[in-house]
Structures are given as C-alpha cells and as structure tokens.
Scaffold this motif. Structure first.
Motif, PDB file in Angstrom:
ATOM      1  N   PHE A  70      -3.406   2.048  -3.955  1.00 50.22           N
ATOM      2  CA  PHE A  70      -3.315   2.756  -4.079  1.00 50.22           C
ATOM      3  C   PHE A  70      -3.101   3.645  -2.720  1.00 50.22           C
ATOM      4  CE2 PHE A  70      -5.186   4.721  -8.307  1.00 50.22           C
ATOM      5  CZ  PHE A  70      -5.116   3.789  -8.389  1.00 50.22           C
ATOM      6  N   TYR A  83     -13.307  -0.093  -8.639  1.00 43.32           N
ATOM      7  CA  TYR A  83     -13.293   0.335  -7.329  1.00 43.32           C
ATOM      8  C   TYR A  83     -14.606   1.041  -6.994  1.00 43.32           C
ATOM      9  CZ  TYR A  83      -8.757   0.333  -9.233  1.00 43.32           C
ATOM     10  OH  TYR A  83      -7.041  -0.124  -9.190  1.00 43.32           O
ATOM     11  N   GLN A 127       3.466   5.113  -9.663  1.00 42.16           N
ATOM     12  CA  GLN A 127       2.078   6.106 -10.479  1.00 42.16           C
ATOM     13  C   GLN A 127       1.786   7.090  -9.053  1.00 42.16           C
ATOM     14  OE1 GLN A 127      -0.548   3.977 -12.665  1.00 42.16           O
ATOM     15  NE2 GLN A 127       0.659   2.224 -13.078  1.00 42.16           N
ATOM     16  N   PHE A 154      -3.613  11.228  -5.626  1.00 39.20           N
ATOM     17  CA  PHE A 154      -2.830   9.450  -4.926  1.00 39.20           C
ATOM     18  C   PHE A 154      -2.142   9.266  -5.266  1.00 39.20           C
ATOM     19  CE2 PHE A 154      -7.140   8.742  -3.011  1.00 39.20           C
ATOM     20  CZ  PHE A 154      -7.539   9.816  -3.445  1.00 39.20           C
ATOM     21  N   GLN A 184       1.038  -1.577   0.078  1.00 42.22           N
ATOM     22  CA  GLN A 184       0.316   0.105  -0.175  1.00 42.22           C
ATOM     23  C   GLN A 184       0.818   0.996  -0.019  1.00 42.22           C
ATOM     24  OE1 GLN A 184      -3.740  -0.771   1.009  1.00 42.22           O
ATOM     25  NE2 GLN A 184      -4.157   1.408   0.300  1.00 42.22           N
ATOM     26  N   HIS A 206      -4.777  10.093 -14.543  1.00 39.55           N
ATOM     27  CA  HIS A 206      -3.208   9.601 -14.006  1.00 39.55           C
ATOM     28  C   HIS A 206      -2.357  10.082 -14.876  1.00 39.55           C
ATOM     29  CE1 HIS A 206       1.066   7.473 -15.993  1.00 39.55           C
ATOM     30  NE2 HIS A 206       0.430   6.999 -14.907  1.00 39.55           N
ATOM     31  N   TYR A 212      -1.935   9.933  -9.705  1.00 40.03           N
ATOM     32  CA  TYR A 212      -3.019  10.123  -9.756  1.00 40.03           C
ATOM     33  C   TYR A 212      -3.739  11.412  -9.057  1.00 40.03           C
ATOM     34  CZ  TYR A 212      -3.280   5.546 -11.910  1.00 40.03           C
ATOM     35  OH  TYR A 212      -3.022   4.118 -12.878  1.00 40.03           O
ATOM     36  N   PHE A 263      -9.770   6.056 -15.437  1.00 37.92           N
ATOM     37  CA  PHE A 263     -11.046   5.962 -14.644  1.00 37.92           C
ATOM     38  C   PHE A 263     -12.411   6.570 -15.126  1.00 37.92           C
ATOM     39  CE2 PHE A 263     -10.002   4.618 -10.283  1.00 37.92           C
ATOM     40  CZ  PHE A 263      -8.576   4.446 -10.424  1.00 37.92           C
ATOM     41  N   GLN A 281      -4.348   3.960 -15.457  1.00 29.71           N
ATOM     42  CA  GLN A 281      -5.175   2.667 -15.721  1.00 29.71           C
ATOM     43  C   GLN A 281      -6.606   4.399 -15.404  1.00 29.71           C
ATOM     44  OE1 GLN A 281      -6.404   0.838 -11.962  1.00 29.71           O
ATOM     45  NE2 GLN A 281      -5.712  -1.029 -11.875  1.00 29.71           N
ATOM     46  N   GLN A 339      -6.903  13.443  -8.067  1.00 31.28           N
ATOM     47  CA  GLN A 339      -8.953  13.498  -8.496  1.00 31.28           C
ATOM     48  C   GLN A 339      -8.876  15.006  -7.942  1.00 31.28           C
ATOM     49  OE1 GLN A 339     -10.663  10.937  -4.862  1.00 31.28           O
ATOM     50  NE2 GLN A 339     -12.511  10.404  -7.013  1.00 31.28           N
ATOM     51  N   LEU A 374      -9.707   3.604  -1.608  1.00 36.65           N
ATOM     52  CA  LEU A 374      -9.508   3.402  -2.905  1.00 36.65           C
ATOM     53  C   LEU A 374      -9.309   1.816  -2.753  1.00 36.65           C
ATOM     54  CD1 LEU A 374     -11.393   4.351  -5.861  1.00 36.65           C
ATOM     55  CD2 LEU A 374      -8.804   4.597  -6.600  1.00 36.65           C
ATOM     56  N   LEU A 397     -10.882   9.688 -10.816  1.00 34.51           N
ATOM     57  CA  LEU A 397      -8.302   9.745 -11.048  1.00 34.51           C
ATOM     58  C   LEU A 397      -8.209  10.188 -12.481  1.00 34.51           C
ATOM     59  CD1 LEU A 397      -9.531   8.089  -7.725  1.00 34.51           C
ATOM     60  CD2 LEU A 397      -7.052   7.973  -8.214  1.00 34.51           C
ATOM     61  N   LEU A 443      -2.948  -2.122  -9.158  1.00 33.44           N
ATOM     62  CA  LEU A 443      -2.795  -0.915  -8.484  1.00 33.44           C
ATOM     63  C   LEU A 443      -3.567  -1.423  -6.591  1.00 33.44           C
ATOM     64  CD1 LEU A 443      -2.936   1.890 -10.648  1.00 33.44           C
ATOM     65  CD2 LEU A 443      -1.004  -0.081 -10.800  1.00 33.44           C
ATOM     66  N   LYS A 480     -12.141   8.560   1.324  1.00 40.40           N
ATOM     67  CA  LYS A 480     -11.423   9.052   0.368  1.00 40.40           C
ATOM     68  C   LYS A 480     -10.183   7.646  -0.339  1.00 40.40           C
ATOM     69  CE  LYS A 480     -11.504  13.389  -1.394  1.00 40.40           C
ATOM     70  NZ  LYS A 480     -11.328  14.664  -2.343  1.00 40.40           N
ATOM     71  N   GLN A 485      -4.581  15.857   0.278  1.00 37.97           N
ATOM     72  CA  GLN A 485      -5.432  16.800  -0.349  1.00 37.97           C
ATOM     73  C   GLN A 485      -4.813  17.800  -0.513  1.00 37.97           C
ATOM     74  OE1 GLN A 485      -8.286  17.274  -0.956  1.00 37.97           O
ATOM     75  NE2 GLN A 485      -8.167  19.041  -1.208  1.00 37.97           N
ATOM     76  N   SER A 518      -7.079  15.932  -4.462  1.00 37.95           N
ATOM     77  CA  SER A 518      -6.597  15.289  -4.020  1.00 37.95           C
ATOM     78  C   SER A 518      -5.542  14.386  -4.870  1.00 37.95           C
ATOM     79  CB  SER A 518      -7.566  13.999  -3.794  1.00 37.95           C
ATOM     80  OG  SER A 518      -8.652  15.134  -2.305  1.00 37.95           O
TER      81      SER A 518
END
Lengths: 111, 113
Positions: A101, B35, A33, A88, A3, A45, A35, B104, B102, A37, B43, A43, A99, B41, A106, A86
């Motif tokens: 996450f 997901y 990676q 990630f 994680q 990339h 991401y 989304f 990925q 949001q 995921l 999300l 993946l 938040k 934030q 946000s």
C-alpha cells in the motif's frame, strides 16, 4: 519491497470538480488496486487494473495504468461531498502473497 | 450482513497488559490478513493466513501472535502491550493469497496508556 506512492498527498476541491491523484511503483506488477478509506472506517476496494490493461472505468472513477512509467492515476469525476476520504493505491505482483500500500491521498470535497 | 467483522472496535488498556482482537469473515475467502495503520495512515502488513496456514509473518515483535482456528477466523493476541502498539489494527480477507482484491474490517483502535 515494492511500494505504491501517491501524489499529491492532500487535495481540496469544490463539489462538482474532478479530482486526480497519482501513484508510482518500482517493479513489475500483476495488478494495481485503488482503495478508499473514510474517516474511522476500513478500506474499501474501488477498482483493480491488471498489468495488461491501460484504462478502466467504474461509475465516476477512471483509472489509468502506464507500465512503462510505472504509474497509475485515479480520476474522480463530478466529485461529491461523500467522496471526502483517503485514497490508497496498492500493488500486487506475482510470487508474492501481499499488497503493498502507498501512503494515501487525503481528498476533501467542499460542498 | 457484515462481510469482515472485528471486535472490539475500541480497546483502551495499560502497558504490560495482554489483549486479543478477533476477526471473522463470512465471504468464504481462503486468505486473511492483519494490518497495522499508524497515526500517519501508513498501512503495514503484519500476518497472513491461507487456509489456516501462516504464509506471511512480517517483522513484528513476537509479542504479537496470530491464531486461525478455521479459515473464517483470524485472531490477534498481543502480550505485554507497549505504548508504541497504539494504532488501528485492520483485519482483511481475500479470495485467495496473492493478487486478489482485499476486503477490510472496520478496524480496532488500540490505545495503550
């Protein structure tokens, strides 16, 4: 399971400043990676850095990866109000079809 | 053109009902995912299909059942909805299983009352 964990969790900065956030993980990865949001959206990339890479750039984004410390950082330079979102990190490793996450950072950019 | 689309965007329903969420991708990807994002938040992966074959089936209640009629579509059916099912559900796709980035969808906000 592996994680990513971002740090810090919340960041508030003035427009034009740089924003840095970190991510740590536990086991060997294939890639990491980042991401973004935006509120109420899916999300998006941003950037992928492979385990044999140390630094990667994309526009105002700079990502570093330190596999010895199992950590990554995302730097957003010259932040804009539109960067409020946000962020990630997600880790991918061989032999697994997913993946993992992190909890997300934030970031609020004040105009 | 929307790459990954989901319908509906909002879903408000009562406990005990059955509902479905649909997802479509026009990217030509082989792999699709569902997901669940909770109120904090976080995921969590639920399911993944690669070329219509289920490859990830996380520990979710068997009230949740994915269906992939073809590799461009992955639907999620939920039976006997419970309050704890309230969340935002995201569909995603990637070029292949494993380590690719990925893409989304916009999410479906499910509220169970």
């Amino acid at each position: 399971s592996q994680q990513g964990e971002e740090d810090p969790q919340a960041l508030s900065i003035q427009e034009g400043e740089n924003a840095t956030m970190n991510c740590s993980y536990k086991t060997s990865i294939n890639n990491l990676q980042w991401y973004r949001q935006n509120s109420g959206r899916g999300l998006v990339h941003l950037i992928l850095i492979r385990s044999n890479e140390r630094e990667k750039h994309s526009g105002r984004l700079r990502v570093t990866l330190d596999t010895s410390k199992k950590s990554s950082s995302l730097l957003i330079t010259a932040s804009r109000a539109a960067d409020t979102a946000s962020y990630f990190c997600a880790t991918a490793y061989d032999g697994n079809n997913r993946l993992a996450f992190g909890k997300g950072n934030q970031v609020v950019v004040i105009p | 053109d929307t790459a990954v689309s989901q319908t509906p965007k909002y879903l408000v329903t009562q406990m005990g009902n059955d509902k479905s969420i649909k997802c479509e991708q026009n990217l030509g990807h082989d792999t699709m995912y569902w997901y669940k994002q909770d109120s904090k938040k976080f995921l969590k992966i639920m399911f993944s299909y690669n070329n219509k074959e289920l490859i990830i089936n996380e520990t979710v209640p068997n009230r949740f059942s994915p269906k992939s009629p073809d590799k461009a579509h992955l639907n999620l059916h939920i039976n006997s909805l419970e309050l704890g099912d309230s969340a935002v559900y995201f569909c995603a796709s990637s070029q292949a299983a494993s380590t690719y980035e990925q893409y989304f969808g916009p999410g479906t906000r499910l509220t169970v009352t």
